[in-house]
Write an enzyme that holds these catalytic residues in place. Structure first.
Site, PDB file in Angstrom:
ATOM      1  N   ASP A 117      45.280  60.489  45.314  1.00 41.45           N
ATOM      2  CA  ASP A 117      45.688  61.032  44.015  1.00 41.45           C
ATOM      3  C   ASP A 117      44.465  61.362  43.177  1.00 41.45           C
ATOM      4  O   ASP A 117      43.735  60.459  42.757  1.00 41.45           O
ATOM      5  CB  ASP A 117      46.568  60.014  43.283  1.00 41.45           C
ATOM      6  CG  ASP A 117      47.959  59.954  43.875  1.00 41.45           C
ATOM      7  OD1 ASP A 117      48.586  61.022  44.029  1.00 41.45           O
ATOM      8  OD2 ASP A 117      48.423  58.846  44.200  1.00 41.45           O
TER       9      ASP A 117
ATOM     10  N   MET B 286      43.045  62.855  39.755  1.00 32.10           N
ATOM     11  CA  MET B 286      43.471  63.084  38.359  1.00 32.10           C
ATOM     12  C   MET B 286      42.244  63.355  37.498  1.00 32.10           C
ATOM     13  O   MET B 286      41.190  62.750  37.710  1.00 32.10           O
ATOM     14  CB  MET B 286      44.205  61.854  37.829  1.00 32.10           C
ATOM     15  CG  MET B 286      45.353  61.410  38.718  1.00 32.10           C
ATOM     16  SD  MET B 286      46.256  60.057  37.971  1.00 32.10           S
ATOM     17  CE  MET B 286      47.380  59.610  39.309  1.00 32.10           C
TER      18      MET B 286
END
Ligand code: DX5
Ligand code: ZN
Length: 222
Positions: A39, A41
């Site tokens: 992930d 971000m």
């Protein structure tokens, strides 16, 4: 009843021990994770900051499984080459992250990587229609992106069902992945709705390394 299809588990390393990231990737690979879900971000597209391409590159040697890199960044195009070079196998992005969805897909493909499109909870299914022939993965967010450990948004099950129909009608091999709030109950619901790849952060890593294999085995059963 949906056709029974093999279910892949994509543990999200967001829920791993960041002080031991390499060992965690190796451990979740050994425990049976099918994809390593990464992930990314940027503190702009989503309200959290995680992993740059240098970290992905450093982790690459800890697993030979596909790295499933979920970009929650805007703009996306300038960073795709760096994540491709770092060793991503699948690169997924959000249509809201840039003005040219088709161009971004082509960019990922041109680098020899598999493109994925990610639908936020309020993003309509129809966004995939013009580009479905070009995708290898569609990711349905069952939480708002940004954090692990949130509750599954049940309305996304209808979206998974709608996308399963579109994928089957396309005749193409496209992963239908669901991400956010996956536990034993929601895993079962997502599989029944037609998902075949489950991202699981909290549910994969809970209890520490001695529990990873059992965590993954139970999720996969649905
Ligand atoms: C959320 C991330 C997810 C998250 C899932 O923005 O895309 O991959 O790590 O975490 P859990 O499984 O804990 O909901
Ligand atoms: Zn994710």
């Amino acid at each position: 009843m949906p056709a029974s299809r093999p279910v892949k588990i994509a543990p999200s390393i967001l829920s791993s021990d960041f002080a031991r990231l390499g060992e965690e990737v190796a451990a979740i690979d050994r425990a049976g994770g099918d994809y390593i879900h990464v992930d990314v971000m940027d503190g702009h597209f989503v309200p959290n900051i995680t992993l740059g391409p240098m970290i992905v590159k450093a982790l690459r040697r800890f697993s030979a499984k596909p790295f499933d890199v979920h970009l929650m960044i805007s703009p996306v195009d300038p960073y795709v080459p760096a994540y491709a070079e770092a060793g991503a196998d699948i690169i997924s992005f959000h249509p809201e992250a840039g003005p040219h969805v088709h161009r971004t897909i082509q960019l990922i493909r041109s680098l020899g990587k598999k493109p994925g499109l990610v639908l936020n909870p309020a993003t309509p299914v129809a966004v995939v229609d013009p580009v479905i022939e070009d995708l290898d993965l569609i990711l349905v967010m069952s939480v708002n992106p940004g954090f692990g450990g949130q509750a599954f948004i049940a309305s996304q099950l209808r979206k998974i069902e709608a996308l399963r129909k579109r994928i089957d009608a396309s005749g193409r091999q496209i992963d239908l992945e669901v991400d956010g709030g996956i536990n034993l109950e929601t895993a079962r619901q997502a599989i029944a709705a037609g998902a075949d790849v489950l991202v699981a952060g909290t549910a994969s890593f809970q209890g520490g390394p001695q529990h990873y294999a059992e965590n993954i085995r139970r999720l996969r059963q649905g």
